[in-house]
Every structure is written in structure tokens, then in C-alpha cells.
Design a protein around this motif. Structure first.
Motif, PDB file in Angstrom:
ATOM      1  N   MET A   1       0.776  -0.775  -0.016  1.00  0.00           N
ATOM      2  CA  MET A   1      -0.197  -0.410   0.238  1.00  0.00           C
ATOM      3  C   MET A   1       0.611   1.073   0.552  1.00  0.00           C
ATOM      4  O   MET A   1       0.827   2.094  -0.931  1.00  0.00           O
ATOM      5  CB  MET A   1      -1.015   0.222   0.997  1.00  0.00           C
ATOM      6  N   LEU A   2       2.197   1.417   0.794  1.00  0.00           N
ATOM      7  CA  LEU A   2       2.971   2.125   1.186  1.00  0.00           C
ATOM      8  C   LEU A   2       3.618   2.531  -0.727  1.00  0.00           C
ATOM      9  O   LEU A   2       3.689   3.469  -0.958  1.00  0.00           O
ATOM     10  CB  LEU A   2       3.705   2.401   1.875  1.00  0.00           C
ATOM     11  N   ILE A   3       4.017   1.661  -0.895  1.00  0.00           N
ATOM     12  CA  ILE A   3       4.352   1.538  -3.089  1.00  0.00           C
ATOM     13  C   ILE A   3       3.754   1.852  -3.518  1.00  0.00           C
ATOM     14  O   ILE A   3       3.836   3.098  -4.400  1.00  0.00           O
ATOM     15  CB  ILE A   3       4.771   0.665  -3.410  1.00  0.00           C
ATOM     16  N   THR A   4       2.464   1.581  -3.194  1.00  0.00           N
ATOM     17  CA  THR A   4       0.991   1.800  -4.619  1.00  0.00           C
ATOM     18  C   THR A   4       0.670   3.482  -4.325  1.00  0.00           C
ATOM     19  O   THR A   4       0.797   3.548  -5.383  1.00  0.00           O
ATOM     20  CB  THR A   4       0.164   0.660  -4.638  1.00  0.00           C
ATOM     21  N   SER A   5       0.715   3.657  -3.026  1.00  0.00           N
ATOM     22  CA  SER A   5       0.024   4.798  -2.245  1.00  0.00           C
ATOM     23  C   SER A   5       1.477   6.063  -3.615  1.00  0.00           C
ATOM     24  O   SER A   5       0.686   7.712  -3.818  1.00  0.00           O
ATOM     25  CB  SER A   5      -0.437   5.254  -1.579  1.00  0.00           C
ATOM     26  N   GLU A   6       2.466   5.906  -3.396  1.00  0.00           N
ATOM     27  CA  GLU A   6       3.632   6.895  -3.075  1.00  0.00           C
ATOM     28  C   GLU A   6       4.276   6.656  -4.826  1.00  0.00           C
ATOM     29  O   GLU A   6       4.822   7.850  -4.856  1.00  0.00           O
ATOM     30  CB  GLU A   6       4.514   6.732  -2.484  1.00  0.00           C
ATOM     31  N   ILE A   7       4.463   5.374  -5.928  1.00  0.00           N
ATOM     32  CA  ILE A   7       4.762   6.038  -6.234  1.00  0.00           C
ATOM     33  C   ILE A   7       4.001   5.019  -8.018  1.00  0.00           C
ATOM     34  O   ILE A   7       3.719   6.458  -9.185  1.00  0.00           O
ATOM     35  CB  ILE A   7       5.950   4.086  -6.437  1.00  0.00           C
TER      36      ILE A   7
ATOM     37  N   LEU B   1       0.055   5.159  -7.548  1.00  0.00           N
ATOM     38  CA  LEU B   1      -1.045   5.850  -8.181  1.00  0.00           C
ATOM     39  C   LEU B   1      -1.229   7.898  -8.723  1.00  0.00           C
ATOM     40  O   LEU B   1      -1.940   7.954  -9.293  1.00  0.00           O
ATOM     41  CB  LEU B   1      -1.590   6.243  -6.323  1.00  0.00           C
ATOM     42  N   PRO B   2       0.085   8.030  -8.220  1.00  0.00           N
ATOM     43  CA  PRO B   2      -0.137   9.888  -8.542  1.00  0.00           C
ATOM     44  C   PRO B   2       0.217   9.919 -10.013  1.00  0.00           C
ATOM     45  O   PRO B   2      -0.821  10.482 -10.203  1.00  0.00           O
ATOM     46  CB  PRO B   2       1.104  10.105  -8.002  1.00  0.00           C
TER      47      PRO B   2
ATOM     48  N   TYR C   1      -1.942  -4.313  -7.168  1.00  0.00           N
ATOM     49  CA  TYR C   1      -2.797  -3.188  -6.688  1.00  0.00           C
ATOM     50  C   TYR C   1      -1.272  -1.515  -7.798  1.00  0.00           C
ATOM     51  O   TYR C   1      -2.335  -1.214  -7.508  1.00  0.00           O
ATOM     52  CB  TYR C   1      -2.463  -2.752  -5.172  1.00  0.00           C
ATOM     53  N   GLY C   2      -0.406  -1.837  -7.854  1.00  0.00           N
ATOM     54  CA  GLY C   2       0.192  -0.931  -8.677  1.00  0.00           C
ATOM     55  C   GLY C   2      -0.281  -0.661  -9.942  1.00  0.00           C
ATOM     56  O   GLY C   2       0.220   0.411 -10.396  1.00  0.00           O
ATOM     57  N   ILE C   3      -0.386  -2.125 -10.765  1.00  0.00           N
ATOM     58  CA  ILE C   3       0.028  -1.974 -12.081  1.00  0.00           C
ATOM     59  C   ILE C   3      -1.492  -2.866 -12.831  1.00  0.00           C
ATOM     60  O   ILE C   3      -1.881  -2.980 -13.843  1.00  0.00           O
ATOM     61  CB  ILE C   3       1.163  -2.415 -12.638  1.00  0.00           C
TER      62      ILE C   3
ATOM     63  N   THR D   1      -7.321  12.352  -3.265  1.00  0.00           N
ATOM     64  CA  THR D   1      -7.551  11.846  -1.781  1.00  0.00           C
ATOM     65  C   THR D   1      -7.737  11.041  -1.294  1.00  0.00           C
ATOM     66  O   THR D   1      -7.634  10.004  -0.354  1.00  0.00           O
ATOM     67  CB  THR D   1      -7.756  13.563  -0.648  1.00  0.00           C
ATOM     68  N   HIS D   2      -9.493  10.507  -1.595  1.00  0.00           N
ATOM     69  CA  HIS D   2     -10.365   9.590  -1.915  1.00  0.00           C
ATOM     70  C   HIS D   2      -9.382   7.774  -2.755  1.00  0.00           C
ATOM     71  O   HIS D   2      -9.268   7.131  -1.524  1.00  0.00           O
ATOM     72  CB  HIS D   2     -11.457   9.734  -2.669  1.00  0.00           C
ATOM     73  N   ALA D   3      -8.900   8.373  -3.056  1.00  0.00           N
ATOM     74  CA  ALA D   3      -7.981   7.353  -4.034  1.00  0.00           C
ATOM     75  C   ALA D   3      -6.881   6.500  -2.909  1.00  0.00           C
ATOM     76  O   ALA D   3      -7.149   5.854  -3.119  1.00  0.00           O
ATOM     77  CB  ALA D   3      -7.233   7.086  -5.513  1.00  0.00           C
ATOM     78  N   ARG D   4      -6.266   7.287  -2.175  1.00  0.00           N
ATOM     79  CA  ARG D   4      -5.157   7.242  -1.295  1.00  0.00           C
ATOM     80  C   ARG D   4      -5.671   6.829   0.078  1.00  0.00           C
ATOM     81  O   ARG D   4      -5.556   6.265   0.292  1.00  0.00           O
ATOM     82  CB  ARG D   4      -4.462   8.114  -1.128  1.00  0.00           C
ATOM     83  N   LEU D   5      -6.692   7.000   0.189  1.00  0.00           N
ATOM     84  CA  LEU D   5      -7.681   6.722   1.806  1.00  0.00           C
ATOM     85  C   LEU D   5      -8.011   5.116   1.106  1.00  0.00           C
ATOM     86  O   LEU D   5      -8.102   4.385   2.266  1.00  0.00           O
ATOM     87  CB  LEU D   5      -8.908   7.543   1.581  1.00  0.00           C
ATOM     88  N   SER D   6      -8.269   5.120   0.508  1.00  0.00           N
ATOM     89  CA  SER D   6      -9.412   3.581   0.083  1.00  0.00           C
ATOM     90  C   SER D   6      -7.870   2.808   0.053  1.00  0.00           C
ATOM     91  O   SER D   6      -8.515   1.863   0.323  1.00  0.00           O
ATOM     92  CB  SER D   6      -9.434   4.030  -2.002  1.00  0.00           C
ATOM     93  N   LEU D   7      -7.164   3.599  -0.316  1.00  0.00           N
ATOM     94  CA  LEU D   7      -5.820   2.336  -0.097  1.00  0.00           C
ATOM     95  C   LEU D   7      -5.447   1.662   1.119  1.00  0.00           C
ATOM     96  O   LEU D   7      -5.747   0.330   1.522  1.00  0.00           O
ATOM     97  CB  LEU D   7      -4.223   2.471  -1.010  1.00  0.00           C
TER      98      LEU D   7
END
Length: 612
Positions: free
Chosen positions: A97-103, A105-106, A258-260, A275-281
Motif C-alpha cells: 500500500m505504501l509503494i502503490t500510494s507513493e509511486i 497512484l499519483p 495493486y500497483g499496475i 485523496t479519496h484514492a489514497r484513502l481507499s488504499l
């Protein structure tokens, strides 16, 4: 102690009613969204819900999408046979979740793309996009076949229903509400099905605890039976499950999901804001931990009940994946409706995953294979999207036949994601994090990673690893007391070999073959990812990648990460403290140090934080 019989139990009317209610509700959700969105004229509305979804339902859908019937049936069986070390998936979920949210998702969210593989054409070229799309389709169809077959096997085991009748009914229900309601129907049925999955686990856990004398007894039995094997930090990459294989290999596999993976990316980019996308993760992370904890403890319950009389060893079940259905009919048959609830839970896991896969397959087919090559109106594309959902539903039903030949569902499913998902993860990582990577490097890196992954993965099937690496933990039949003399059947399943914890694994077997094929299946994904990135970077540098210009929107920028904003906030606070410190020092010069605000230690800490 129970008296074991050849048949643990059978469905009654109440079980069928509970099971039917779950099916009807799932279908009804599809009908509801088909009616409410009947005026939609865009394929993007059908495939992404108009990008107006909130974090909570999306997070629950993310959890349900890959917490399938494999989780309901195979995770407890894994704990029963090999111990609760799979609980270390919790570490890989957090890192994922950390990697997906930071790399990832944006980049994907800002591009407002429908298919993840659109990115590959923007960053590399059309050929790379088409190859990525085809690999995703193959991966998803194979995986979905396993997911359809697993609950059908459970139904066949506990009810006697025709196996292939159950396979077809699973596919038909999924295909129906996917085709009717699109992504919105998939998301909201996932929410319902996740609740059913948790309820099914709870029914088994509560009854097992009552039967065995409490949770403490179950934990004690698992400890004495060696099932609480969490302290396994052996770095040997040939070992099937250790802390390192679960946390490192598991992270690569789940970042690939989750990432790709289109099925997951399509959900969180459908949120109404980043913000909603990150929160959903992160809400989804809590759901993943809940399901993992439930499945691991259900496996401990399974062992506690059968620690003295293993149904697999004596032939009451033909495969470990059938142990949970057998337990359900053994301990819940006296409570009409509860066996139906558990089978509905397994079925819900299948429906949630298959529906997500069908929707994702339709999305990449329309966006990557049809839209770029045909000038069609949005209305026509919307109808084509529905047609693709129907077609893929039929194809996935057919692939369930192949799944019946793949052995254990859990290992087969993860191996597929590792072999194909690993090289794809390497390709996307090259594009997002490496500005020097060009189209030649990306394509050659992807093919190289895929070749190596297939070589090792297929080799592992042709040359199975030594028995020292695959032995289950000890299983006993000493306490069996059958009511039927001929029920003690030693011919349908051999007693599993007992492990030898002191055995050493040689570098070569008796035939001289390298034990490279014995690499833990959880390392297939890291292997493919590392090969793709390494080869891709080398080829890119040799073909002028360092001189190319890449659009900034296709690369990860530090401003897109929450970590950057936390550091910025920390620096601002440090600057405010520094200003206050300077004011205090000026006051001291004028009036003396009568009431110091900052100590020397605080001054040093402030200077250090400013330096950061």
C-alpha cells in the motif's frame, strides 16, 4: 472427540435458501445499476463509474477483488499443512500500500486513463502497449479460471452438486451483473460479498472455539503441533515459505496486483479525488488484514479439530483445498443455514474476483485493442464494452477446465501472478522511475524478464523441488475412530511425509539438474521484475536513452508524494522554531537569560531538522 464418518453431512433447505439469497442479491445489484445508469452513453462511464466514487466502497471492493475463494479455501488449508507463517503476508500488504500510494497512484490518477496499458504507449510505444495488454489478458483469464474452479470444488465436496454445473453457474451470475451494471455494480456487489466472506469465517471460528473449549485451546493446539512457526528467518531462497519469501516475494507480487493490475488500478482511479484514492488504499489495508487474520485463525481451528485424525491422510478428502468444506459440514451440519453461509462465503470470494477480472478485461480490450483502431461513437463503444464482458465471462468459464489440472489453488494462482506480473511490474517501474529508459530498453527488458520467469516457472512444474522443501508439517491419524469399517481408506490419498527439519538441500539433485527450478514460487515475481529493470536499463543506455526527453507527467515527481509534503511540513515547523529561537536569543542579549525557552539539546535538534 468426534466420531468420524465417511460423509460429514449434506445441505438442507435452509442452506440452499441462504446460498440463493446471496446469488439473488448479487444479480439484483447489477439490475439496479443497469436501470439507474440506463441513459449512460459513454464506455468510460460503464468501465470507471464516471470517476465519482467515494473511498469507502472502493476500498472494500479493492479488498474483495483478490480475496477470492482461494483465500476462503486455500489459506486455512495452507495453515493446516504448513503452518501460520503465511500471516507474514501482513507485512507485504503494508509495504504494497505504501509503494502503490507513493509511486504508481499519483502517475495513473493524473493521466486520467481508463486502461493502465495506455501509459505504456505514452511512455514507450504502441508495440509495448499491445504486448503488455496481451500478457495481462492471458494472466487474468488463467487466474480467473482457477478462481471459478475453487468454489465449484467446494460445492461439489459439501453438497454433491455437479462440479461443472457449479462452474457454469458461477460464471453466469458474474457475467450477468458485470454486463448489466458495469463498474458500479462490481464495486457494490464486492462490498456485499466481503461481508458474506467475513460472516462465513466467523461462523466456523465461533463454532470451533465452542467445540474445542475456547480460543486459548486452539492456539495451544497449534503451538504444540508446530503451526505457529513465525520465527522462521532462514534466508534460503529455495525454502517455500519463510519470513523473507513472504515479506519480500509477497511485496513484489502484491505491488504487481495493486500497483499496475488493471482490475485494481481501475478502481482507485475511479475515485473522485486523489485523496479519496489514497484513502481507499489504506482502508483496504485494514480489510486485507481482517481477511488474512480470519483465514489464518480458521486454519488453526481446522488443525485443532483434526489434530488427531487428519481427513486428508485417510482419504476422506482428496485434496487439502477440500478440508475447510469438510470441516464446515462436520461441525456446522446441526445448524441449518450455516453451511450454506460458508459456501456462500466461498462463492462470494469467487464472484468478487471474477467480476473484477471480467470488467478489467473488457476495459483493456476496448481501450487498447478496439478504440485506437476503429472510429466508433461512445454509444457503440459502450455496447461493445458490454459485449466484451459477456464474451470474457464465457471464456473464463472455459478456462476453469484448465484450472482443474493446476494442483493447489493458492500456489497455482500466485505462480501465475509472479511469472507474468513480475516482468510487467519491472516495465512500469522502468517507465515511472527511470527517465533514461526508452522504448527499446522497455521492450527488451519485458521480454527478457518474461523468458526467465517462464523458464523457471515451467521448470518448477517439470522438475518438482526435492521433497525436503515441500513436506507438510506432521499430521496424525492416531485418534481416528470410524463408525464404518470400510471408511478408513488408505488408497485415495497417501499419508503425507513427515518433515525433516535438519535436512540440508544440496546444490544439485541426483540427476545433476540445478535446483534453480526449486526456487520458492514467491520469488518468481522478484526475479522477473529485477531482470526486466536491469536489462531494460542496460539496453536503454546502449541505445541513447540518456539523451531522450520524457514528459514530466509520465514520471513520478517528488511533489506527488505524501512523503515530500510531510518533509516540507517538518521543515516549516523547524523554521518557525528557528525564528522563535532567534527572538529569544535577541531577548537574552538585552535582558539576560532569566527564562530560557530552548536548551542546548533543543538547539541542536532544531539545527538538524533545518538541515534535513
Amino acid at each position: 472427540m468426534f466420531v468420524r464418518t465417511l460423509t460429514a453431512g449434506s445441505f438442507v433447505v435452509a442452506d440452499y435458501v441462504v446460498f440463493a439469497i446471496m446469488l439473488v442479491v448479487s444479480a439484483a445489484v447489477g439490475v439496479y445499476f443497469a436501470w439507474t445508469d440506463r441513459r449512460q452513453k459513454s464506455s468510460k462511464e460503464f468501465l470507471t463509474g464516471g470517476r465519482r466514487l467515494n473511498a469507502l466502497p472502493v476500498s472494500l471492493s479493492l479488498t474483495a477483488s483478490f480475496m477470492s475463494a482461494i483465500t476462503v479455501l486455500s489459506n486455512p488449508a495452507e495453515v493446516y499443512c504448513y503452518g501460520a507463517i503465511i500471516g507474514f503476508y501482513a507485512v507485504s500488504y503494508l509495504l504494497t500500500m505504501l509503494i502503490t500510494s507513493e509511486i504508481f497512484l499519483p502517475v495513473f490518477y493524473k493521466l486520467t486513463i481508463t486502461s493502465t496499458y495506455e501509459y505504456l504507449e505514452l511512455r514507450f510505444n504502441r508495440a509495448t502497449r499491445l504486448l503488455g495488454t496481451m500478457l495481462f489478458i492471458v494472466q487474468t483469464v488463467l487466474y480467473t479460471g482457477i478462481v471459478i474452479y475453487a468454489p465449484a470444488l467446494a460445492l461439489n465436496q459439501v453438497t454433491g452438486l455437479d462440479l461443472w454445473g457449479a462452474v457454469i453457474s458461477t460464471g453466469v451470475v458474474c457475467t450477468f451483473y458485470c454486463t448489466m451494471g458495469g463498474l458500479k455494480a462490481v464495486v457494490w456487489t464486492d462490498v456485499i460479498q466481503l461481508g458474506v466472506m467475513l460472516a462465513g469465517f466467523l461462523a466456523v471460528i465461533i463454532q470451533s472455539a465452542a467445540l474445542q473449549g475456547g480460543v486459548i485451546t486452539i492456539i495451544s493446539d497449534s503451538q504444540q503441533g508446530g503451526r505457529l512457526n513465525f520465527l522462521d528467518f532462514d534466508p534460503n531462497p529455495l525454502r517455500r515459505h519463510t519470513f523473507w519469501t513472504m515479506s519480500i516475494g509477497g511485496t513484489f507480487i502484491w505491488v504487481g496486483v495493486y500497483g499496475i493490475n488493471q482490475a485494481q488500478v481501475q478502481r482507485y482511479i475511479s475515485c473522485k479525488s486523489m485523496t479519496h484514492a489514497r484513502l481507499s488504499l489504506y482502508i483496504n489495508l485494514l480489510g486485507l488484514w481482517s481477511i488474512l487474520l480470519s483465514s489464518v485463525f480458521a486454519g488453526m481451528c481446522l488443525y485443532s479439530v483434526y489434530k488427531d485424525c487428519d481427513p486428508w491422510s485417510v482419504g476422506l478428502v482428496s485434496a487439502p483445498d477440500q478440508l475447510m468444506p469438510y470441516l464446515v459440514m462436520d461441525i456446522l451440519a446441526g445448524y441449518p443455514g450455516l453451511p450454506g453461509l460458508f459456501v456462500a462465503a466461498a462463492y462470494s470470494g469467487s464472484l468478487s474476483t471474477v467480476s473484477s477480472s471480467i470488467n478489467a478485461l473488457a476495459a483493456v480490450t476496448v481501450e487498447d485493442l478496439i478504440r485506437p483502431h476503429a472510429k466508433l461513437s461512445e454509444k457503440h463503444l459502450s455496447w461493445i464494452s458490454k459485449g466484451m464482458s459477456l464474451s470474457y465471462g464465457v471464456l473464463c468459464i472455459g478456462m476453469a477446465g484448465l484450472a482443474s489440472l493446476m494442483g493447489g489453488a493458492l500456489q497455482a494462482a500466485i505462480s501465475i501472478f509472479g511469472i507474468i506480473g513480475g516482468p510487467l511490474l519491472g516495465l512500469f517501474t522502468l517507465g515511472i522511475l527511470c527517465p533514461s529508459a526508452n522504448s527499446k530498453g522497455g521492450l527488451v527488458g519485458l521480454v527478457s524478464g518474461l523468458v526467465v520467469s517462464l523458464w523457471v516457472g515451467i521448470g518448477a512444474q517439470v522438475y518438482p523441488p526435492p521433497s525436503e522443501l515441500t513436506k507438510p508439517l506432521p499430521l496424525s491419524t492416531d485418534g481416528c475412530n470410524f463408525t464404518t469399517a470400510d471408511s478408513f481408506n488408505w488408497t485415495s490419498a497417501a499419508l503425507p511425509m513427515q518433515p525433516n527439519s535438519t535436512a540440508t538441500v544440496p546444490l544439485h539433485d541426483d540427476d545433476g539438474r540445478s535446483l534453480m527450478y526449486s526456487l520458492s514460487y514467491l520469488y518468481f515475481s522478484p526475479l522477473g521484475t529485477i531482470i526486466s529493470i536491469s536489462v531494460g536499463l542496460i539496453v536503454s543506455m546502449l541505445t541513447g536513452g540518456c539523451r531522450q526527453q520524457v514528459e514530466s507527467r509520465l514520471l513520478l515527481k517528488k511533489e506527488d508524494t505524501t512523503f515530500y509534503h510531510f518533509i516540507k511540513l517538518f521543515k516549516c515547523r523547524a523554521k518557525r522554531q528557528s525564528r522563535q529561537l532567534n527572538l529569544e536569543k535577541d531577548r537574552e542579549k538585552k535582558f539576560g537569560n532569566t527564562n530560557p525557552v530552548f536548551s542546548d539539546l533543543e538547539l541542536d535538534l532544531t539545527k538538524s531538522s533545518i538541515a534535513l
